[in-house]
Enzyme design. Structure first.
Site, PDB file in Angstrom:
ATOM      1  N   ILE A 234      -3.964 -13.098  -3.917  1.00 39.39           N
ATOM      2  CA  ILE A 234      -5.334 -13.317  -3.439  1.00 39.39           C
ATOM      3  C   ILE A 234      -6.368 -12.763  -4.432  1.00 39.39           C
ATOM      4  O   ILE A 234      -7.402 -13.381  -4.666  1.00 39.39           O
ATOM      5  CB  ILE A 234      -5.475 -12.668  -2.043  1.00 39.39           C
ATOM      6  CG1 ILE A 234      -4.622 -13.467  -1.047  1.00 39.39           C
ATOM      7  CG2 ILE A 234      -6.916 -12.602  -1.594  1.00 39.39           C
ATOM      8  CD1 ILE A 234      -4.194 -12.703   0.179  1.00 39.39           C
TER       9      ILE A 234
ATOM     10  N   SER B 159      -6.863  -6.683   7.225  1.00 40.12           N
ATOM     11  CA  SER B 159      -5.712  -7.477   7.664  1.00 40.12           C
ATOM     12  C   SER B 159      -5.716  -7.579   9.178  1.00 40.12           C
ATOM     13  O   SER B 159      -6.185  -6.663   9.870  1.00 40.12           O
ATOM     14  CB  SER B 159      -4.419  -6.805   7.202  1.00 40.12           C
ATOM     15  OG  SER B 159      -3.306  -7.375   7.877  1.00 40.12           O
TER      16      SER B 159
ATOM     17  N   TYR C 101       1.654  -0.269   7.516  1.00 42.55           N
ATOM     18  CA  TYR C 101       0.714  -1.108   6.769  1.00 42.55           C
ATOM     19  C   TYR C 101      -0.606  -1.192   7.528  1.00 42.55           C
ATOM     20  O   TYR C 101      -1.682  -1.049   6.947  1.00 42.55           O
ATOM     21  CB  TYR C 101       1.346  -2.498   6.596  1.00 42.55           C
ATOM     22  CG  TYR C 101       0.449  -3.536   6.008  1.00 42.55           C
ATOM     23  CD1 TYR C 101      -0.004  -3.444   4.692  1.00 42.55           C
ATOM     24  CD2 TYR C 101       0.052  -4.648   6.760  1.00 42.55           C
ATOM     25  CE1 TYR C 101      -0.822  -4.419   4.157  1.00 42.55           C
ATOM     26  CE2 TYR C 101      -0.756  -5.626   6.223  1.00 42.55           C
ATOM     27  CZ  TYR C 101      -1.197  -5.504   4.926  1.00 42.55           C
ATOM     28  OH  TYR C 101      -2.008  -6.470   4.394  1.00 42.55           O
TER      29      TYR C 101
ATOM     30  N   LYS D 236      -4.620  -0.344   6.419  1.00 42.55           N
ATOM     31  CA  LYS D 236      -5.702  -1.333   6.423  1.00 42.55           C
ATOM     32  C   LYS D 236      -6.788  -0.930   7.415  1.00 42.55           C
ATOM     33  O   LYS D 236      -7.973  -1.122   7.153  1.00 42.55           O
ATOM     34  CB  LYS D 236      -5.128  -2.708   6.783  1.00 42.55           C
ATOM     35  CG  LYS D 236      -4.333  -3.323   5.652  1.00 42.55           C
ATOM     36  CD  LYS D 236      -5.273  -3.663   4.514  1.00 42.55           C
ATOM     37  CE  LYS D 236      -4.568  -4.019   3.235  1.00 42.55           C
ATOM     38  NZ  LYS D 236      -5.483  -4.404   2.159  1.00 42.55           N
TER      39      LYS D 236
HETATM   40  N1  LIG Z   1      -1.022 -12.366   1.909  1.00 43.26           N
HETATM   41  C1  LIG Z   1      -1.406 -12.165   3.146  1.00 43.26           C
HETATM   42  O1  LIG Z   1      -1.104 -12.937   4.070  1.00 43.26           O
HETATM   43  C2  LIG Z   1      -2.275 -10.988   3.473  1.00 43.26           C
HETATM   44  C3  LIG Z   1      -2.662 -10.797   4.810  1.00 43.26           C
HETATM   45  C4  LIG Z   1      -3.514  -9.747   5.124  1.00 43.26           C
HETATM   46  C5  LIG Z   1      -3.992  -8.910   4.119  1.00 43.26           C
HETATM   47  N2  LIG Z   1      -3.551  -9.102   2.834  1.00 43.26           N
HETATM   48  C6  LIG Z   1      -4.067  -8.186   1.823  1.00 43.26           C
HETATM   49  O2  LIG Z   1      -4.588  -8.933   0.745  1.00 43.26           O
HETATM   50  C7  LIG Z   1      -4.425  -8.186  -0.473  1.00 43.26           C
HETATM   51  C8  LIG Z   1      -3.699  -9.047  -1.490  1.00 43.26           C
HETATM   52  O3  LIG Z   1      -2.470  -9.458  -0.937  1.00 43.26           O
HETATM   53  P1  LIG Z   1      -1.542 -10.488  -1.703  1.00 43.26           P
HETATM   54  O4  LIG Z   1      -0.774 -11.227  -0.660  1.00 43.26           O
HETATM   55  O5  LIG Z   1      -2.289 -11.212  -2.719  1.00 43.26           O
HETATM   56  O6  LIG Z   1      -0.535  -9.462  -2.403  1.00 43.26           O
HETATM   57  P2  LIG Z   1       0.249  -9.539  -3.798  1.00 43.26           P
HETATM   58  O7  LIG Z   1       0.453 -10.938  -4.218  1.00 43.26           O
HETATM   59  O8  LIG Z   1       1.425  -8.648  -3.614  1.00 43.26           O
HETATM   60  O9  LIG Z   1      -0.765  -8.860  -4.810  1.00 43.26           O
HETATM   61  C9  LIG Z   1      -1.092  -7.503  -4.656  1.00 43.26           C
HETATM   62  C10 LIG Z   1      -1.941  -7.077  -5.818  1.00 43.26           C
HETATM   63  O10 LIG Z   1      -2.250  -5.674  -5.625  1.00 43.26           O
HETATM   64  C11 LIG Z   1      -1.910  -5.000  -6.824  1.00 43.26           C
HETATM   65  N3  LIG Z   1      -1.553  -3.600  -6.610  1.00 43.26           N
HETATM   66  C12 LIG Z   1      -0.619  -3.072  -5.787  1.00 43.26           C
HETATM   67  N4  LIG Z   1      -0.561  -1.743  -5.946  1.00 43.26           N
HETATM   68  C13 LIG Z   1      -1.480  -1.417  -6.890  1.00 43.26           C
HETATM   69  C14 LIG Z   1      -1.892  -0.212  -7.491  1.00 43.26           C
HETATM   70  N5  LIG Z   1      -1.321   0.964  -7.194  1.00 43.26           N
HETATM   71  N6  LIG Z   1      -2.879  -0.240  -8.420  1.00 43.26           N
HETATM   72  C15 LIG Z   1      -3.457  -1.413  -8.766  1.00 43.26           C
HETATM   73  N7  LIG Z   1      -3.096  -2.600  -8.245  1.00 43.26           N
HETATM   74  C16 LIG Z   1      -2.120  -2.598  -7.314  1.00 43.26           C
HETATM   75  C17 LIG Z   1      -0.730  -5.772  -7.373  1.00 43.26           C
HETATM   76  O11 LIG Z   1      -0.557  -5.447  -8.741  1.00 43.26           O
HETATM   77  P3  LIG Z   1       0.932  -5.397  -9.422  1.00 43.26           P
HETATM   78  O12 LIG Z   1       1.206  -6.789  -9.888  1.00 43.26           O
HETATM   79  O13 LIG Z   1       0.750  -4.413 -10.514  1.00 43.26           O
HETATM   80  O14 LIG Z   1       1.896  -4.940  -8.345  1.00 43.26           O
HETATM   81  C18 LIG Z   1      -1.232  -7.189  -7.158  1.00 43.26           C
HETATM   82  O15 LIG Z   1      -2.132  -7.548  -8.157  1.00 43.26           O
HETATM   83  C19 LIG Z   1      -3.666  -6.928  -0.099  1.00 43.26           C
HETATM   84  O16 LIG Z   1      -4.578  -5.880   0.099  1.00 43.26           O
HETATM   85  C20 LIG Z   1      -3.007  -7.288   1.219  1.00 43.26           C
HETATM   86  O17 LIG Z   1      -2.779  -6.164   2.013  1.00 43.26           O
HETATM   87  C21 LIG Z   1      -2.710 -10.108   2.496  1.00 43.26           C
END
Ligand SMILES: NC(=O)c1ccc[n+]([C@@H]2O[C@H](COP(=O)([O-])OP(=O)(O)OC[C@H]3O[C@@H](n4cnc5c(N)ncnc54)[C@H](OP(=O)(O)O)[C@@H]3O)[C@@H](O)[C@H]2O)c1
Length: 301
Positions: free
Chosen positions: A25, A145, A170, A174
């Protein structure tokens, strides 16, 4: 009103930091914002993954104005270094980086619960130290979330590693991030700065348009995932409520944006409901003090 990215305003001259912009995202927020003319800073912990994202955005958006801010939200030292290294004004910050799954007992570099430390306290420490670089009318958007509704925030035990169900682990991280953001809204009252929350619904990689070097998905997985499209969405669509909260004219401080479809899993951005606990002024004030204590960073507003 239509909330497709095409309906967003031009963003030339605006600089927006997106944390965790190298994947998922956060990547899509960065690509969409760059396509609308913003200068985008990608706050990432891996220089290599950040460069891949930059290269992909430049393929999609020739001439995109991009920068990389080295940033590990699981390390208070890295956060302080990132804030010190930043030498430009920010019009918006999207607090997107997040840990969604972690083994029990895992801690950040500073000994905090990994999810709370990264998702909530890391962003708190970052914003506190970036505050002098924020424009007078800056917006901060925290990526929340649906899971925040399944969690109880207990400021007294926030630092401790979680031992219960993982969705609640989690969820509490959030919920804490959202409560701190709504507290920031209250503390910025009377100024032109605003703090908002947004969530992406249920957003998955196999429904996301492919991008070179990012989250490869097999053709079989894509075909199978397409059956779930009526219920869930790609991460490009998941980015829409977050980008909307960050730049749309009808988004204001204290808002919570998410997808407007069934169960808020997918759909066009709309205002959605946050739990009473994350909106509570008493919880927010309590949490703010605890966040300052746990991070050792004072957030003067
Ligand atoms: N996907 C969903 O359905 C969903 C639903 C509700 C909320 N969210 C929220 O939306 C956000 C993005 O989710 P996503 O699905 O896109 O997840 P994702 O594909 O796993 O991407 C997560 C991102 O966060 C970065 N990250 C994790 N730990 C970090 C750290 N210590 N320092 C800097 N960067 C860090 C990761 O970097 P690396 O590549 O270095 O690991 C990656 O760029 C998150 O906050 C998640 O909780 C997602």
């Amino acid at each position: 009103m239509s909330s497709s990215p095409a309906s967003l305003p031009r963003l030339d001259g605006r600089t927006i930091l997106v944390t965790g912009a190298n994947a998922g995202i956060g990547y899509w927020c960065a690509e969409i914002l760059a396509a609308h003319g913003a200068r985008v800073l990608l706050g990432c912990r891996s220089a290599e993954r950040a460069e891949i994202a930059v290269s992909s955005i430049r393929t999609q958006v020739p001439g995109a104005d991009l920068g990389i801010l080295p940033l590990d939200l699981g390390s208070l030292g890295s956060i302080a270094s990132a804030a010190a290294a930043l030498d430009e004004r920010l019009d918006a910050v999207i607090c997107n980086a997040g840990v969604k799954a972690a083994d029990r007992g895992v801690r950040t570099a500073d000994g905090l619960d990994l999810m709370v430390g990264t998702n909530a306290l890391g962003h708190f420490a970052l914003l506190a130290q970036l505050a002098p670089a924020l424009a007078d009318d800056a917006r901060v958007v925290a990526v929340g979330s649906l899971a925040h509704r399944f969690a109880e925030i207990d400021p007294a035990t926030l630092a401790q590693p979680w031992t219960g169900a993982s969705l609640r682990q989690y969820g509490r991280s959030k919920a804490a991030l959202m409560a701190l953001t709504f507290e920031l809204t209250r503390r910025w009252k009377g100024s032109a700065r605003s703090a908002l929350c947004a969530h992406p619904g249920y957003a998955v990689d196999p429904l996301t348009p492919p991008r070179e070097g990012l989250a490869p998905v097999s053709a079989v997985a894509r075909a199978l995932a397409s059956l779930s499209r009526p219920l869930v969405q790609g991460k490009d669509a998941g980015a829409a409520p977050i980008v909307h909260a960050a730049v749309a004219a009808d988004a204001t401080g204290g808002d919570y944006w998410g997808p407007g479809g069934l169960l808020e899993f997918r759909g066009a951005p709309t205002r959605v409901r946050a739990s009473e606990q994350v909106r509570s002024a008493a919880v927010g004030a309590d949490l703010w003090s605890v966040a300052e204590e746990l991070t050792g960073v004072r957030f003067a507003v």
